[in-house]
Motif scaffolding. Structure first.
Motif, mmCIF file in Angstrom:
data_model
loop_
_atom_site.group_PDB
_atom_site.id
_atom_site.type_symbol
_atom_site.label_atom_id
_atom_site.label_comp_id
_atom_site.label_asym_id
_atom_site.label_seq_id
_atom_site.Cartn_x
_atom_site.Cartn_y
_atom_site.Cartn_z
ATOM 1 N N SER A 20 -10.048 -9.393 1.404
ATOM 2 C CA SER A 20 -8.744 -8.900 0.973
ATOM 3 C C SER A 20 -8.164 -8.035 2.072
ATOM 4 O O SER A 20 -8.858 -7.691 3.032
ATOM 5 C CB SER A 20 -8.876 -8.096 -0.328
ATOM 6 O OG SER A 20 -9.693 -6.953 -0.127
ATOM 7 N N GLY A 21 -6.883 -7.699 1.916
ATOM 8 C CA GLY A 21 -6.249 -6.801 2.862
ATOM 9 C C GLY A 21 -5.332 -7.462 3.868
ATOM 10 O O GLY A 21 -4.677 -6.778 4.659
ATOM 11 N N GLY A 22 -5.294 -8.773 3.863
ATOM 12 C CA GLY A 22 -4.398 -9.450 4.784
ATOM 13 C C GLY A 22 -2.942 -9.257 4.384
ATOM 14 O O GLY A 22 -2.632 -8.735 3.319
ATOM 15 N N GLY A 23 -2.048 -9.671 5.271
ATOM 16 C CA GLY A 23 -0.628 -9.549 4.985
ATOM 17 C C GLY A 23 0.200 -9.693 6.234
ATOM 18 O O GLY A 23 -0.282 -10.159 7.275
ATOM 19 N N PHE A 24 1.439 -9.268 6.113
ATOM 20 C CA PHE A 24 2.398 -9.351 7.214
ATOM 21 C C PHE A 24 2.548 -7.967 7.836
ATOM 22 O O PHE A 24 2.732 -6.969 7.116
ATOM 23 C CB PHE A 24 3.741 -9.849 6.676
ATOM 24 C CG PHE A 24 4.781 -10.004 7.744
ATOM 25 C CD1 PHE A 24 5.596 -8.935 8.112
ATOM 26 C CD2 PHE A 24 4.945 -11.220 8.377
ATOM 27 C CE1 PHE A 24 6.550 -9.086 9.092
ATOM 28 C CE2 PHE A 24 5.913 -11.378 9.362
ATOM 29 C CZ PHE A 24 6.720 -10.316 9.723
ATOM 30 N N VAL A 25 2.493 -7.913 9.159
ATOM 31 C CA VAL A 25 2.638 -6.637 9.852
ATOM 32 C C VAL A 25 3.355 -6.863 11.168
ATOM 33 O O VAL A 25 3.229 -7.939 11.778
ATOM 34 C CB VAL A 25 1.254 -5.982 10.073
ATOM 35 C CG1 VAL A 25 0.386 -6.836 10.980
ATOM 36 C CG2 VAL A 25 1.393 -4.568 10.596
ATOM 37 N N GLN A 26 4.112 -5.895 11.593
ATOM 38 C CA GLN A 26 4.812 -5.984 12.879
ATOM 39 C C GLN A 26 3.854 -5.673 14.024
ATOM 40 O O GLN A 26 2.839 -4.993 13.834
ATOM 41 C CB GLN A 26 5.993 -5.015 12.900
ATOM 42 C CG GLN A 26 7.096 -5.387 11.944
ATOM 43 C CD GLN A 26 8.311 -4.488 12.070
ATOM 44 O OE1 GLN A 26 8.209 -3.344 12.512
ATOM 45 N NE2 GLN A 26 9.477 -4.997 11.694
ATOM 46 N N GLY A 35 1.258 -2.624 14.582
ATOM 47 C CA GLY A 35 0.825 -2.105 13.294
ATOM 48 C C GLY A 35 -0.659 -2.250 13.052
ATOM 49 O O GLY A 35 -1.408 -2.716 13.923
ATOM 50 N N SER A 36 -1.071 -1.847 11.855
ATOM 51 C CA SER A 36 -2.493 -1.854 11.494
ATOM 52 C C SER A 36 -2.702 -2.490 10.130
ATOM 53 O O SER A 36 -1.810 -2.455 9.272
ATOM 54 C CB SER A 36 -3.038 -0.422 11.460
ATOM 55 O OG SER A 36 -2.950 0.210 12.711
ATOM 56 N N LEU A 37 -3.871 -3.053 9.953
ATOM 57 C CA LEU A 37 -4.319 -3.551 8.665
ATOM 58 C C LEU A 37 -5.812 -3.270 8.545
ATOM 59 O O LEU A 37 -6.518 -3.220 9.566
ATOM 60 C CB LEU A 37 -4.083 -5.060 8.522
ATOM 61 C CG LEU A 37 -2.667 -5.556 8.263
ATOM 62 C CD1 LEU A 37 -2.646 -7.089 8.301
ATOM 63 C CD2 LEU A 37 -2.145 -5.069 6.930
ATOM 64 N N ARG A 38 -6.270 -3.127 7.323
ATOM 65 C CA ARG A 38 -7.707 -3.013 7.084
ATOM 66 C C ARG A 38 -8.137 -4.126 6.143
ATOM 67 O O ARG A 38 -7.691 -4.192 4.994
ATOM 68 C CB ARG A 38 -8.087 -1.652 6.490
ATOM 69 C CG ARG A 38 -9.595 -1.467 6.404
ATOM 70 C CD ARG A 38 -10.000 -0.114 5.856
ATOM 71 N NE ARG A 38 -9.800 -0.029 4.419
ATOM 72 C CZ ARG A 38 -10.390 0.862 3.628
ATOM 73 N NH1 ARG A 38 -11.225 1.754 4.170
ATOM 74 N NH2 ARG A 38 -10.143 0.895 2.340
ATOM 75 N N LEU A 39 -8.966 -4.999 6.643
ATOM 76 C CA LEU A 39 -9.504 -6.079 5.837
ATOM 77 C C LEU A 39 -10.800 -5.618 5.176
ATOM 78 O O LEU A 39 -11.550 -4.829 5.747
ATOM 79 C CB LEU A 39 -9.786 -7.313 6.689
ATOM 80 C CG LEU A 39 -8.613 -7.847 7.507
ATOM 81 C CD1 LEU A 39 -9.040 -9.126 8.234
ATOM 82 C CD2 LEU A 39 -7.394 -8.077 6.658
ATOM 83 N N ALA A 40 -11.045 -6.126 3.980
ATOM 84 C CA ALA A 40 -12.278 -5.823 3.262
ATOM 85 C C ALA A 40 -13.022 -7.110 2.948
ATOM 86 O O ALA A 40 -12.411 -8.129 2.631
ATOM 87 C CB ALA A 40 -11.972 -5.064 1.980
ATOM 88 N N TYR A 72 -15.686 -3.471 6.130
ATOM 89 C CA TYR A 72 -14.275 -3.436 6.478
ATOM 90 C C TYR A 72 -14.066 -3.817 7.942
ATOM 91 O O TYR A 72 -14.928 -3.594 8.788
ATOM 92 C CB TYR A 72 -13.718 -2.028 6.260
ATOM 93 C CG TYR A 72 -13.814 -1.552 4.837
ATOM 94 C CD1 TYR A 72 -14.886 -0.753 4.421
ATOM 95 C CD2 TYR A 72 -12.847 -1.899 3.893
ATOM 96 C CE1 TYR A 72 -14.987 -0.316 3.109
ATOM 97 C CE2 TYR A 72 -12.935 -1.465 2.589
ATOM 98 C CZ TYR A 72 -14.005 -0.672 2.200
ATOM 99 O OH TYR A 72 -14.107 -0.244 0.903
ATOM 100 N N LEU A 73 -12.897 -4.351 8.207
ATOM 101 C CA LEU A 73 -12.461 -4.583 9.573
ATOM 102 C C LEU A 73 -11.130 -3.863 9.744
ATOM 103 O O LEU A 73 -10.107 -4.298 9.217
ATOM 104 C CB LEU A 73 -12.312 -6.077 9.873
ATOM 105 C CG LEU A 73 -11.959 -6.405 11.327
ATOM 106 C CD1 LEU A 73 -13.155 -6.083 12.243
ATOM 107 C CD2 LEU A 73 -11.566 -7.873 11.476
ATOM 108 N N GLN A 74 -11.184 -2.727 10.433
ATOM 109 C CA GLN A 74 -9.967 -1.975 10.718
ATOM 110 C C GLN A 74 -9.318 -2.561 11.966
ATOM 111 O O GLN A 74 -9.954 -2.617 13.026
ATOM 112 C CB GLN A 74 -10.303 -0.497 10.949
ATOM 113 C CG GLN A 74 -9.092 0.361 11.306
ATOM 114 C CD GLN A 74 -8.092 0.464 10.167
ATOM 115 O OE1 GLN A 74 -8.474 0.668 9.014
ATOM 116 N NE2 GLN A 74 -6.807 0.340 10.483
#
Length: 119
Positions: free
Chosen positions: A6-12, A15-20, A79-81
């Motif tokens: 989980s944690g995916g999405g759209f980012v510019q 930016g940052s995302l954290r996947l779990a 997690y993958l930060q």
């Protein structure tokens, strides 16, 4: 036995995302975890992995210094930060688990979560 990302999405870009990567049916305490990604039109490639006991981690060159893999055994999750994201990071990211570290043949795989980096 199941792995769910989980944690995916759209980012510019930038930016940052954290996947779990959450496990059910087994304890991640005894499993090494790898993160992989498959970009559109490309082969799957490794991103990062982490061992079981001492937390030894490894990163592929394209993500070194930007991504961090972290294990939270209490939550049975890895997690993958992902920081300083670039368009080239756009891909479906999936995690995998295996009792052996390091390994190129993971026993269990999740379905993946899509990350899109775009302006």
């Amino acid at each position: 036995v199941q792995l769910v990302e989980s944690g995916g999405g759209f980012v510019q870009p930038g930016g940052s995302l954290r996947l779990a990567c959450a496990a059910s049916g087994f304890s991640l305490d005894y499993y090494a975890i790898g993160w992989f990604r498959r970009a559109p039109g490309k082969e799957r490639e490794g991103v990062s992995c982490i061992s079981t006991s001492d937390g030894t981690d490894y990163y592929e060159d394209p993500v070194k210094g930007r991504f961090t893999i972290v294990r939270d055994n209490a939550k049975n999750t890895v997690y993958l930060q992902m920081n300083s994201l670039i368009p080239e990071d756009t891909a479906v990211y999936c995690c995998a688990a295996d009792r052996t570290f390091p390994t190129t043949a993971y026993a269990y795989w999740g379905q993946g979560t899509l990350v899109t980096v775009s302006s």
